[in-house]
Scaffold this motif. Structure first.
Motif, mmCIF file in Angstrom:
data_model
loop_
_atom_site.group_PDB
_atom_site.id
_atom_site.type_symbol
_atom_site.label_atom_id
_atom_site.label_comp_id
_atom_site.label_asym_id
_atom_site.label_seq_id
_atom_site.Cartn_x
_atom_site.Cartn_y
_atom_site.Cartn_z
ATOM 1 N N GLN A 11 19.837 18.628 -17.547
ATOM 2 C CA GLN A 11 20.337 18.811 -18.914
ATOM 3 C C GLN A 11 20.898 17.501 -19.425
ATOM 4 N N PHE A 12 20.681 17.242 -20.683
ATOM 5 C CA PHE A 12 21.307 16.098 -21.351
ATOM 6 C C PHE A 12 22.216 16.700 -22.407
ATOM 7 N N GLY A 13 23.534 16.645 -22.185
ATOM 8 C CA GLY A 13 24.448 17.338 -23.088
ATOM 9 C C GLY A 13 24.118 18.818 -23.019
ATOM 10 N N GLY A 14 23.907 19.439 -24.152
ATOM 11 C CA GLY A 14 23.575 20.866 -24.153
ATOM 12 C C GLY A 14 22.086 21.127 -24.071
ATOM 13 N N MET A 15 21.266 20.046 -24.032
ATOM 14 C CA MET A 15 19.815 20.230 -24.087
ATOM 15 C C MET A 15 19.193 20.238 -22.690
ATOM 16 N N THR A 16 18.385 21.270 -22.414
ATOM 17 C CA THR A 16 17.723 21.336 -21.109
ATOM 18 C C THR A 16 16.374 20.637 -21.198
ATOM 19 N N ALA A 17 16.264 19.466 -20.555
ATOM 20 C CA ALA A 17 15.011 18.694 -20.615
ATOM 21 C C ALA A 17 14.014 19.193 -19.578
ATOM 22 N N VAL A 18 14.513 19.609 -18.412
ATOM 23 C CA VAL A 18 13.636 20.098 -17.339
ATOM 24 C C VAL A 18 14.269 21.338 -16.712
ATOM 25 N N GLY A 21 1.492 18.319 -21.281
ATOM 26 C CA GLY A 21 2.458 19.030 -22.104
ATOM 27 C C GLY A 21 2.744 18.210 -23.347
ATOM 28 N N PRO A 22 3.189 18.867 -24.411
ATOM 29 C CA PRO A 22 3.447 18.137 -25.658
ATOM 30 C C PRO A 22 4.591 17.135 -25.504
ATOM 31 N N ASN A 23 4.747 16.261 -26.475
ATOM 32 C CA ASN A 23 5.845 15.283 -26.453
ATOM 33 C C ASN A 23 7.171 15.995 -26.255
ATOM 34 N N GLY A 24 7.992 15.404 -25.370
ATOM 35 C CA GLY A 24 9.321 15.970 -25.155
ATOM 36 C C GLY A 24 9.339 17.163 -24.221
ATOM 37 N N ALA A 25 8.192 17.468 -23.571
ATOM 38 C CA ALA A 25 8.112 18.639 -22.679
ATOM 39 C C ALA A 25 8.921 18.441 -21.404
ATOM 40 N N GLY A 26 9.228 17.174 -21.066
ATOM 41 C CA GLY A 26 10.032 16.917 -19.870
ATOM 42 C C GLY A 26 9.249 16.292 -18.721
ATOM 43 N N LYS A 27 8.037 15.849 -18.991
ATOM 44 C CA LYS A 27 7.162 15.336 -17.914
ATOM 45 C C LYS A 27 7.738 14.071 -17.274
ATOM 46 N N THR A 28 8.132 13.110 -18.115
ATOM 47 C CA THR A 28 8.667 11.854 -17.571
ATOM 48 C C THR A 28 9.994 12.095 -16.866
ATOM 49 N N THR A 29 10.830 12.932 -17.462
ATOM 50 C CA THR A 29 12.117 13.249 -16.826
ATOM 51 C C THR A 29 11.855 13.880 -15.454
ATOM 52 N N PHE A 30 10.862 14.748 -15.374
ATOM 53 C CA PHE A 30 10.515 15.392 -14.104
ATOM 54 C C PHE A 30 10.075 14.344 -13.073
ATOM 55 N N ASP A 71 1.893 7.477 -14.722
ATOM 56 C CA ASP A 71 2.417 7.945 -16.002
ATOM 57 C C ASP A 71 1.542 7.373 -17.116
ATOM 58 N N GLU A 72 0.767 8.231 -17.716
ATOM 59 C CA GLU A 72 -0.168 7.865 -18.791
ATOM 60 C C GLU A 72 -1.040 6.657 -18.432
ATOM 61 N N PRO A 73 -1.884 6.794 -17.428
ATOM 62 C CA PRO A 73 -2.706 5.658 -16.987
ATOM 63 C C PRO A 73 -3.682 5.158 -18.043
ATOM 64 N N GLU A 108 -0.749 12.669 -18.567
ATOM 65 C CA GLU A 108 -1.685 12.060 -19.519
ATOM 66 C C GLU A 108 -1.755 12.909 -20.786
ATOM 67 N N HIS A 109 -1.844 12.209 -21.921
ATOM 68 C CA HIS A 109 -1.980 12.925 -23.190
ATOM 69 C C HIS A 109 -3.433 13.063 -23.604
ATOM 70 N N ASP A 110 -4.292 12.177 -23.082
ATOM 71 C CA ASP A 110 -5.698 12.213 -23.486
ATOM 72 C C ASP A 110 -6.403 13.367 -22.763
HETATM 73 N N1 LIG Z 1 18.282 9.774 -21.013
HETATM 74 C C1 LIG Z 1 18.154 10.760 -21.876
HETATM 75 N N2 LIG Z 1 19.180 11.155 -22.653
HETATM 76 C C2 LIG Z 1 19.061 12.170 -23.522
HETATM 77 N N3 LIG Z 1 17.935 12.886 -23.692
HETATM 78 C C3 LIG Z 1 16.871 12.555 -22.960
HETATM 79 C C4 LIG Z 1 16.916 11.470 -22.019
HETATM 80 N N4 LIG Z 1 15.700 11.375 -21.426
HETATM 81 C C5 LIG Z 1 14.938 12.337 -21.970
HETATM 82 N N5 LIG Z 1 15.635 13.038 -22.895
HETATM 83 C C6 LIG Z 1 15.138 14.174 -23.677
HETATM 84 O O1 LIG Z 1 14.558 15.090 -22.772
HETATM 85 C C7 LIG Z 1 13.407 15.704 -23.340
HETATM 86 C C8 LIG Z 1 12.220 15.481 -22.425
HETATM 87 O O2 LIG Z 1 11.827 14.127 -22.526
HETATM 88 P P1 LIG Z 1 10.650 13.492 -21.676
HETATM 89 O O3 LIG Z 1 10.559 12.060 -22.037
HETATM 90 O O4 LIG Z 1 10.850 13.831 -20.250
HETATM 91 O O5 LIG Z 1 9.391 14.295 -22.221
HETATM 92 P P2 LIG Z 1 7.846 13.958 -22.007
HETATM 93 O O6 LIG Z 1 7.172 15.264 -21.766
HETATM 94 O O7 LIG Z 1 7.686 12.914 -20.984
HETATM 95 O O8 LIG Z 1 7.443 13.419 -23.439
HETATM 96 P P3 LIG Z 1 6.322 12.329 -23.846
HETATM 97 O O9 LIG Z 1 5.008 12.986 -23.572
HETATM 98 O O10 LIG Z 1 6.571 12.127 -25.317
HETATM 99 O O11 LIG Z 1 6.567 11.100 -23.021
HETATM 100 C C9 LIG Z 1 13.237 15.104 -24.719
HETATM 101 O O12 LIG Z 1 13.816 15.963 -25.667
HETATM 102 C C10 LIG Z 1 14.009 13.798 -24.635
HETATM 103 O O13 LIG Z 1 14.514 13.422 -25.903
#
Ligand SMILES: Nc1ncnc2c1ncn2[C@@H]1O[C@H](COP(=O)(O)OP(=O)(O)OP(=O)(O)O)[C@@H](O)[C@H]1O
Length: 343
Positions: A51-58, A75-84, A218-220, A250-252
């Motif tokens: 979680q980042f603040g109140g937002m659940t990223a993964v 997954g779409p932008n912001g789905a949490g892939k990179t955070t994962f 990550d997005e090769p 990958e997004h493609d």
């Molecule tokens: N360090 C951080 N602080 C606050 N919020 C974050 C942080 N890192 C990621 N987020 C938020 O977590 C959510 C998931 O982000 P993430 O980059 O993991 O998604 P993604 O699936 O990789 O997106 P993309 O395909 O656009 O790269 C997003 O809403 C992002 O804004």
């Protein structure tokens, strides 16, 4: 955790999965549901929440990655892939650390493991060239990829003659990889002078310096021109055919369709679908995850646009037209023009 039946555990011999029929057969017994058990999982993840603040990223309850195949994480932008990716490679910590989060690679628990130890365990991710790395030569970048081998250790530097041979070995290994990725003649060039596609090749070559069991990309294909796309795809498939496990974001969607043996889909931090690419990309949850927000997203195959989705789009277009027509009629009423806007 899925309630899928666990497929019989199968130890996969290295190289056995170079054969597409063998791969299909292996995965045919796996349920196409999120969190399904795999015959020979190299990575098992449980209860990872960030979680980042109140937002659940993964918020991934259970995920298994099959050894020896190519798995795409989409997954779409912001789905949490990179955070994962950051979480499982030790570059970030789950909010659930110590509260149920658990993940293991090749049977080894990684919950409290540093990023460099994760790499030593054999799970290595590629990194985009940072500014600092761009100012180093291609060869210097490769040598960094071998950091955990002799030479990194300060103590050993006292006994330099003892490991100088190994340094030579590392250099030879780097040259071999650069040759494989057609970068050898660039070895003394600054990495920053490489094209987008060549940078991706360098990122891959550098990751291979530590002999990983699984490579995470990550997005090769981002920023790669079409001429190099085929070559990059070929390299990724070759790694799999040699027995390496590949996990990539990958997004493609054309690329995902083309090279993935298995696809896992994230949306809003959760794992929402899993399965062979043709099954998954026709899955309603996937279509909703992508098309719910962006009807113009190209999912790599028009066949994905099911009758249901086409009908929904047609309805929305008709509704928009009706609104426009209503506006035009209103205008006509007030200005005295015909419906077509002519006096
Ligand atoms: N360090 C951080 N602080 C606050 N919020 C974050 C942080 N890192 C990621 N987020 C938020 O977590 C959510 C998931 O982000 P993430 O980059 O993991 O998604 P993604 O699936 O990789 O997106 P993309 O395909 O656009 O790269 C997003 O809403 C992002 O804004």
């Amino acid at each position: 955790m899925s309630d899928a039946t666990t497929p019989a555990s199968v130890a996969v011999a290295p190289g056995a999965l170079a054969d597409p029929v063998a791969r299909k057969q292996l995965m045919s017994g796996v349920d196409a549901v999120p969190g399904s058990s795999k015959p020979d999982s190299i990575l098992v993840v449980d209860k990872i929440v960030r979680q980042f603040g109140g937002m659940t990223a993964v918020d991934v309850g259970h995920l298994e990655v099959q050894r020896g195949i190519i798995t795409a994480l989409i997954g779409p932008n912001g789905a949490g892939k990179t955070t994962f990716f950051n979480l499982i490679t030790g570059f970030d910590r789950p909010t659930t650390a110590g509260k149920g989060a658990h993940w293991a690679f090749d049977g080894r628990t990684l919950d409290k493991t540093s990023a460099s130890s994760v790499a030593r365990a054999g799970m290595v991710r590629t990194f985009q060239l940072t500014k600092a790395l761009s100012r180093m030569t291609v060869m210097e970048n490769m040598m960094l990829g071998a950091q955990h081998q002799a030479g990194e250790n300060l103590l050993k530097s006292v006994f330099k003659p003892l490991w100088a041979n190994q340094e030579k070995e590392i250099e030879l290994k780097a040259e071999g990889l650069l040759e494989r990725f057609r970068l050898l003649e660039k070895k003394d060039d600054y990495a920053g002078s490489l094209s987008g596609g060549q940078r991706k090749l360098l990122e891959m070559a550098r990751a291979l310096m530590s002999d990983p069991k699984m490579i995470m990309l990550d997005e090769p294909m981002a920023g790669v021109n079409p001429a190099l796309t085929q070559s990059l795809l070929g390299h990724i498939q070759a790694l799999r055919d040699e027995g390496m496990t590949v996990l990539f974001v990958e997004h493609d969607m054309h690329v995902v369709r083309h090279i993935s043996d298995w696809v896992a889909v994230m949306a809003e931090g959760r794992l929402v679908a899993e399965g062979p690419s043709d099954t998954v990309m026709n899955d309603k949850a996937v279509i909703d995850a992508y098309l719910g927000a962006h009807h113009d997203t190209d999912l790599g195959d028009d066949a994905l646009l099911s009758d249901e989705v086409l009908e929904q789009i047609a309805e929305e277009v008709a509704a928009e037209e009706a609104v426009r027509e209503g506006d035009a009629t209103d205008e006509a009423g007030t200005t005295g023009t015909t419906g077509e806007g002519r006096p």
